[in-house]
Design an enzyme around this catalytic site. Structure first.
Site, mmCIF file in Angstrom:
data_model
loop_
_atom_site.group_PDB
_atom_site.id
_atom_site.type_symbol
_atom_site.label_atom_id
_atom_site.label_comp_id
_atom_site.label_asym_id
_atom_site.label_seq_id
_atom_site.Cartn_x
_atom_site.Cartn_y
_atom_site.Cartn_z
ATOM 1 N N ARG A 77 0.581 -1.064 -0.283
ATOM 2 C CA ARG A 77 0.145 -0.029 -0.513
ATOM 3 C C ARG A 77 0.760 1.099 0.181
ATOM 4 N NH1 ARG A 77 -3.873 -0.135 4.655
ATOM 5 N NH2 ARG A 77 -5.285 -1.848 3.818
ATOM 6 N N ARG A 146 -2.758 6.312 10.013
ATOM 7 C CA ARG A 146 -2.186 6.165 8.207
ATOM 8 C C ARG A 146 -2.455 7.420 7.341
ATOM 9 N NH1 ARG A 146 -4.206 0.486 8.073
ATOM 10 N NH2 ARG A 146 -4.161 -0.461 9.690
ATOM 11 N N LYS A 210 -4.504 0.698 14.351
ATOM 12 C CA LYS A 210 -4.793 1.162 13.059
ATOM 13 C C LYS A 210 -5.269 2.762 13.761
ATOM 14 C CE LYS A 210 -6.660 -1.137 10.582
ATOM 15 N NZ LYS A 210 -7.744 -2.037 9.502
ATOM 16 N N LYS A 212 -6.214 6.811 11.762
ATOM 17 C CA LYS A 212 -7.126 7.256 11.118
ATOM 18 C C LYS A 212 -7.568 8.649 10.932
ATOM 19 C CE LYS A 212 -8.185 2.615 8.834
ATOM 20 N NZ LYS A 212 -9.082 2.198 8.369
ATOM 21 N N CYS A 431 -15.278 -3.183 -1.480
ATOM 22 C CA CYS A 431 -14.274 -3.272 -1.202
ATOM 23 C C CYS A 431 -13.110 -4.309 -1.598
ATOM 24 C CB CYS A 431 -13.495 -3.468 -0.018
ATOM 25 S SG CYS A 431 -14.706 -5.321 0.590
ATOM 26 N N CYS A 437 -8.042 -10.740 0.005
ATOM 27 C CA CYS A 437 -8.786 -10.440 0.989
ATOM 28 C C CYS A 437 -8.627 -11.554 1.863
ATOM 29 C CB CYS A 437 -9.326 -9.509 1.543
ATOM 30 S SG CYS A 437 -9.561 -9.107 3.166
ATOM 31 N N CYS A 476 -16.620 -8.993 4.606
ATOM 32 C CA CYS A 476 -16.999 -9.328 5.312
ATOM 33 C C CYS A 476 -17.170 -7.407 6.201
ATOM 34 C CB CYS A 476 -15.545 -9.457 5.945
ATOM 35 S SG CYS A 476 -15.110 -8.037 6.381
ATOM 36 N N CYS A 480 -14.584 -2.174 4.818
ATOM 37 C CA CYS A 480 -13.368 -1.080 3.755
ATOM 38 C C CYS A 480 -13.756 -0.201 2.911
ATOM 39 C CB CYS A 480 -11.779 -1.961 3.262
ATOM 40 S SG CYS A 480 -11.475 -3.155 4.760
HETATM 41 FE FE1 SRM Z 1 -9.617 -1.863 5.531
HETATM 42 C C1 SRM Z 1 -8.790 -4.701 6.829
HETATM 43 C C2 SRM Z 1 -8.573 -3.116 2.417
HETATM 44 C C3 SRM Z 1 -9.720 0.767 4.025
HETATM 45 C C4 SRM Z 1 -11.452 -0.638 8.144
HETATM 46 N N1 SRM Z 1 -8.685 -4.201 5.010
HETATM 47 C C5 SRM Z 1 -8.332 -4.914 5.859
HETATM 48 C C6 SRM Z 1 -7.431 -5.449 5.284
HETATM 49 C C7 SRM Z 1 -5.943 -4.986 5.222
HETATM 50 C C8 SRM Z 1 -7.034 -7.182 5.281
HETATM 51 C C9 SRM Z 1 -6.275 -7.359 6.523
HETATM 52 O O1 SRM Z 1 -5.887 -7.083 7.455
HETATM 53 O O2 SRM Z 1 -5.925 -9.010 5.851
HETATM 54 C C10 SRM Z 1 -7.683 -5.918 3.504
HETATM 55 C C11 SRM Z 1 -6.809 -5.748 2.598
HETATM 56 C C12 SRM Z 1 -7.423 -6.371 1.107
HETATM 57 C C13 SRM Z 1 -6.700 -6.481 -0.560
HETATM 58 O O3 SRM Z 1 -6.467 -7.848 -0.549
HETATM 59 O O4 SRM Z 1 -6.077 -5.371 -0.479
HETATM 60 C C14 SRM Z 1 -8.477 -3.971 3.853
HETATM 61 N N2 SRM Z 1 -9.015 -1.731 3.534
HETATM 62 C C15 SRM Z 1 -9.062 -2.287 2.697
HETATM 63 C C16 SRM Z 1 -9.434 -1.523 1.521
HETATM 64 C C17 SRM Z 1 -7.471 -1.489 0.645
HETATM 65 C C18 SRM Z 1 -9.895 -1.197 0.891
HETATM 66 C C19 SRM Z 1 -10.253 -1.255 -0.749
HETATM 67 O O5 SRM Z 1 -10.254 -1.727 -1.472
HETATM 68 O O6 SRM Z 1 -10.323 0.142 -0.978
HETATM 69 C C20 SRM Z 1 -8.776 0.460 1.908
HETATM 70 C C21 SRM Z 1 -7.499 0.572 2.083
HETATM 71 C C22 SRM Z 1 -7.031 2.133 2.867
HETATM 72 C C23 SRM Z 1 -5.591 2.657 2.780
HETATM 73 O O7 SRM Z 1 -5.210 3.304 1.299
HETATM 74 O O8 SRM Z 1 -5.779 2.479 3.412
HETATM 75 C C24 SRM Z 1 -9.470 0.225 3.704
HETATM 76 N N3 SRM Z 1 -11.109 -0.283 5.571
HETATM 77 C C25 SRM Z 1 -10.842 0.955 5.262
HETATM 78 C C26 SRM Z 1 -11.789 0.955 5.775
HETATM 79 C C27 SRM Z 1 -12.557 2.772 5.163
HETATM 80 C C28 SRM Z 1 -11.410 4.142 5.239
HETATM 81 O O9 SRM Z 1 -10.464 3.535 6.497
HETATM 82 O O10 SRM Z 1 -12.078 5.379 5.395
HETATM 83 C C29 SRM Z 1 -12.328 0.553 6.957
HETATM 84 C C30 SRM Z 1 -13.341 1.143 7.848
HETATM 85 C C31 SRM Z 1 -13.071 2.462 8.862
HETATM 86 C C32 SRM Z 1 -12.033 1.771 10.495
HETATM 87 O O11 SRM Z 1 -10.909 2.320 9.875
HETATM 88 O O12 SRM Z 1 -12.925 2.169 10.651
HETATM 89 C C33 SRM Z 1 -11.555 0.154 6.797
HETATM 90 N N4 SRM Z 1 -10.116 -2.849 7.187
HETATM 91 C C34 SRM Z 1 -10.287 -2.357 8.415
HETATM 92 C C35 SRM Z 1 -10.657 -3.380 9.334
HETATM 93 C C36 SRM Z 1 -11.560 -3.424 10.602
HETATM 94 C C37 SRM Z 1 -10.781 -2.295 11.564
HETATM 95 C C38 SRM Z 1 -11.868 -2.396 13.138
HETATM 96 O O13 SRM Z 1 -11.803 -0.748 13.719
HETATM 97 O O14 SRM Z 1 -12.757 -2.862 13.547
HETATM 98 C C39 SRM Z 1 -9.733 -4.797 9.273
HETATM 99 C C40 SRM Z 1 -9.740 -5.404 9.815
HETATM 100 C C41 SRM Z 1 -8.659 -4.829 10.997
HETATM 101 O O15 SRM Z 1 -8.071 -4.356 11.342
HETATM 102 O O16 SRM Z 1 -8.404 -5.700 11.885
HETATM 103 C C42 SRM Z 1 -9.373 -4.003 7.474
HETATM 104 FE FE1 SF4 Z 2 -11.463 -7.703 3.067
HETATM 105 FE FE2 SF4 Z 2 -13.578 -7.528 4.835
HETATM 106 FE FE3 SF4 Z 2 -12.097 -4.963 4.211
HETATM 107 FE FE4 SF4 Z 2 -13.670 -6.289 2.305
HETATM 108 S S1 SF4 Z 2 -13.666 -5.259 4.440
HETATM 109 S S2 SF4 Z 2 -10.814 -5.644 2.325
HETATM 110 S S3 SF4 Z 2 -13.191 -7.922 2.742
HETATM 111 S S4 SF4 Z 2 -11.284 -7.097 5.326
#
Ligand code: SRM
Ligand code: SF4
Length: 571
Positions: A77, A146, A210, A212, A431, A437, A476, A480
């Protein structure tokens, strides 16, 4: 993962503590030729360096049957504060995706680039060459602040460029100071006998989870300020930046059926002028560093720290650390959280074109060579590229003379032929989910376009093709694609099965609520057929779809994140 020696703390805390400021055994892991993976503890540390170890989930079972190790690869990333980069950087990212990655780029929901499918042996050259292009991956993931988001469209306000600069400044201020990144990826030598390394903001074990930040510039809430740990709302007065309203404690991740986890929208705690914003952000981060839950990672985000102790406690703690209280929030109005497409002219006469990139995935298809087209544009474009918070691309700063050239290339490479057919699609986001993922339970990016095509038939039938409605899908419940603030959302439970949510605010000001659980596609279409018909006939003038769903009782309004599970007993 080795259990932490510190009683009760999450094992990741022990890994961070022992890591010598994020070094761990990453060098040894990268050099181990016997496996495509890295050591287990290093999988936690590499996130701070901007990468995740993954395996191809499409091939997982087949490889298991053949007694082969999973097909490991790495996601990388690239942090782009405020989403702004140059055409040269775009060309470099394109080259790296095609050289080391899976020949696609993902423009993320936080204005970053992602590469997928990078083999371990290619990880170091990839990260080095990203740095050569003057971008980096440090702190793109991990328990730190981030990528700082910011509305990317310079035409929209007088104060835009100044606010954009703040995104960069805050991002730089909160970037970890460890030399580990430079040593591991860029072959910088550690200074022998130098002073003990310090992380002035984070300390030795960084944050509990994390963190943000995003800056919204009214009337556009494209960064979804209420979903950020810190959301800043730029306040423009008399054509100048007066300061920022400060919102704290947003976050969207939750787990299906676990009431202790929930999405939460941030609380607005005050206003501060630009001179104080760095200190305010730093102290908020430090409060979370000191009070966030380091035992239970499912309860470790700032939103839970605030709900456990109360927003008044938080404001008081912040005031004590700063030595002053924030001023009262200033008035502002948001009108939407989606992007606006097409050409817009800025005050300096230059043009800015927002191009719809379905779910942010840039790749070449036989019938739509999108990646090649954007490459050809990057070769001639003299302005910049801006990644939007909704996974699209702004071709920014185009002169009158060059505008027909860009238009010609967009036409030549099929962007006009593949333009979105409905306002619903233009307001959609998905996402990544399968196949990369590791947490995906259902398809998202690979499925939403097909579902949208079927929904477009319904919209057409009900005369709603032009009606903007936000729709988001995730594989899930982690959130994201920020599904819990979309008017319609689908959150994956199992292959082909989604929970359906309704009722969020059109500009991201209200959470949605579960409407029906565990729906298959035919059930989704039947449900939306009925609701679209009702909306077409009975909506009030300018009534957004989310508001309508509440007024007509499809769901009840969610007033607070903690209460979002109420009524979910049937799950
Ligand atoms: Fe996310 C985890 C992709 C924005 C909440 N996110 C992941 C992971 C890294 C999976 C993992 O932990 O193994 C995913 C990688 C997938 C892949 O194959 O690329 C992933 N998140 C993404 C992206 C790429 C989605 C997209 O399609 O654009 C976004 C990357 C953003 C960036 O450039 O930094 C992405 N993730 C978000 C957002 C939206 C936002 O931040 O505006 C959220 C919700 C906001 C928040 O954080 O509350 C988000 N991602 C999560 C979570 C749940 C966090 C939590 O507090 O519960 C996880 C899982 C975790 O952290 O345990 C996660
Ligand atoms: Fe993966 Fe769930 Fe985030 Fe989608 S919402 S990229 S399935 S961790």
């Amino acid at each position: 993962m080795t259990a932490s020696k510190d009683n009760g703390l999450s094992p990741i805390e022990g890994i961070k503590d022992r890591s010598r400021h994020l070094r761990g055994s990453l060098v040894e892991s990268l050099n181990n030729p016997l496996t495509g993976a890295i050591a287990e503890d290093d999988t936690a540390l590499i996130k701070f360096h901007g990468s995740y170890q993954q395996d191809d989930r499409d091939l997982r079972n087949e490889r298991r049957k053949q007694k082969l190790e999973p097909l490991y690869s790495f996601m990388v990333r690239i942090r782009v504060p405020g989403g702004v980069c140059t055409p040269t950087q775009w060309l470099e990212m394109d080259r790296l995706a095609n050289t080391y990655g899976n020949r696609t780029m993902k423009l993320t929901t936080r204005q970053a680039y992602q590469f997928h499918g990078i083999l371990k042996r290619d990880l170091k050259p990839t990260i080095k060459e990203i740095n050569d292009a003057l971008l980096d991956t440090l702190a793109a993931c991990g328990d730190v602040n981030r990528n700082v988001m910011c509305n990317p469209n310079p035409t929209l306000t007088d104060v835009h460029e100044e606010v954009q600069e703040w995104a960069k400044t805050i991002s730089a201020h909160l970037t970890p100071k460890t030399g580990a990144y430079h040593e591991i990826w860029l072959d910088k030598e550690r200074v022998a006998g130098g002073p003990e390394e310090e992380e002035p903001v984070y300390g030795k074990t960084y944050l509990p989870r994390k963190f943000k930040m995003g800056i919204g510039i009214p009337p556009y809430n494209d960064v979804d300020v209420y979903s950020q740990d810190i959301g800043l709302i730029a306040i423009e007065e008399d054509g100048r930046l007066a300061g920022f309203n400060v919102v704290v404690g947003g976050g969207l991740g939750m787990t299906h059926n676990v009431r202790e986890t929930y999405p939460r929208l941030g609380d607005m705690i005050g206003f501060c002028d630009p001179d104080r914003i760095l200190a305010v952000c730093e102290e908020i981060v430090k409060i979370q560093r000191d009070f966030g839950d380091r035992k239970n990672r499912a309860h470790a985000r700032l939103k839970y720290t605030i709900d456990d102790r109360g927003i008044d406690w938080f404001a008081e703690e912040l005031a004590q650390r700063l030595g002053y209280s924030l001023d009262a929030p200033r008035p502002f109005t948001f009108k939407q959280n989606a992007d606006e497409y097409g050409w817009r002219q800025g005050k300096d006469g230059r043009w800015h074109q927002t191009v719809f990139i379905q779910n942010g995935r840039v790749f070449d298809r036989d019938d739509f060579p999108m990646m090649t087209g954007l490459r050809e544009i990057a070769k001639v474009h003299k302005g910049d590229f801006r990644l939007t918070p909704n996974q699209h691309l702004l071709i920014s700063g185009v002169s009158d003379k060059d505008k027909p050239v860009i238009d010609g290339l967009l036409d030549e490479y099929g962007f006009s032929d593949h333009a979105a057919k409905s306002a619903l699609r233009l307001h959609s986001m998905a996402c990544v989910a399968f196949p990369t993922c590791g947490l995906a339970m259902a398809e998202s990016e690979r499925y939403l376009p097909t579902l949208l095509t079927k929904l477009e038939e319904l919209l057409d039938r009900h005369g709603l093709t032009e009606q903007p409605i936000t729709i988001r899908m995730t594989g899930c419940p982690n959130g994201c694609a920020r599904p819990y603030i979309a008017e319609i959302a689908f959150v994956g439970k199992a292959p082909g099965i989604y929970n359906m949510y309704l009722g969020a605010g059109f500009h991201g000001q209200r959470l949605n609520r579960l409407y029906k659980a565990s729906l298959k596609e035919d059930q989704i279409l039947a449900e939306l057929d009925t609701i679209f018909a009702d909306y077409a006939q009975h909506r009030e003038t300018d009534e957004p779809f989310g508001d309508f769903c509440i007024r007509k009782g499809y769901v009840t309004e969610v007033k607070e994140g903690r209460l979002v599970h109420d009524g979910l007993d049937e799950l």
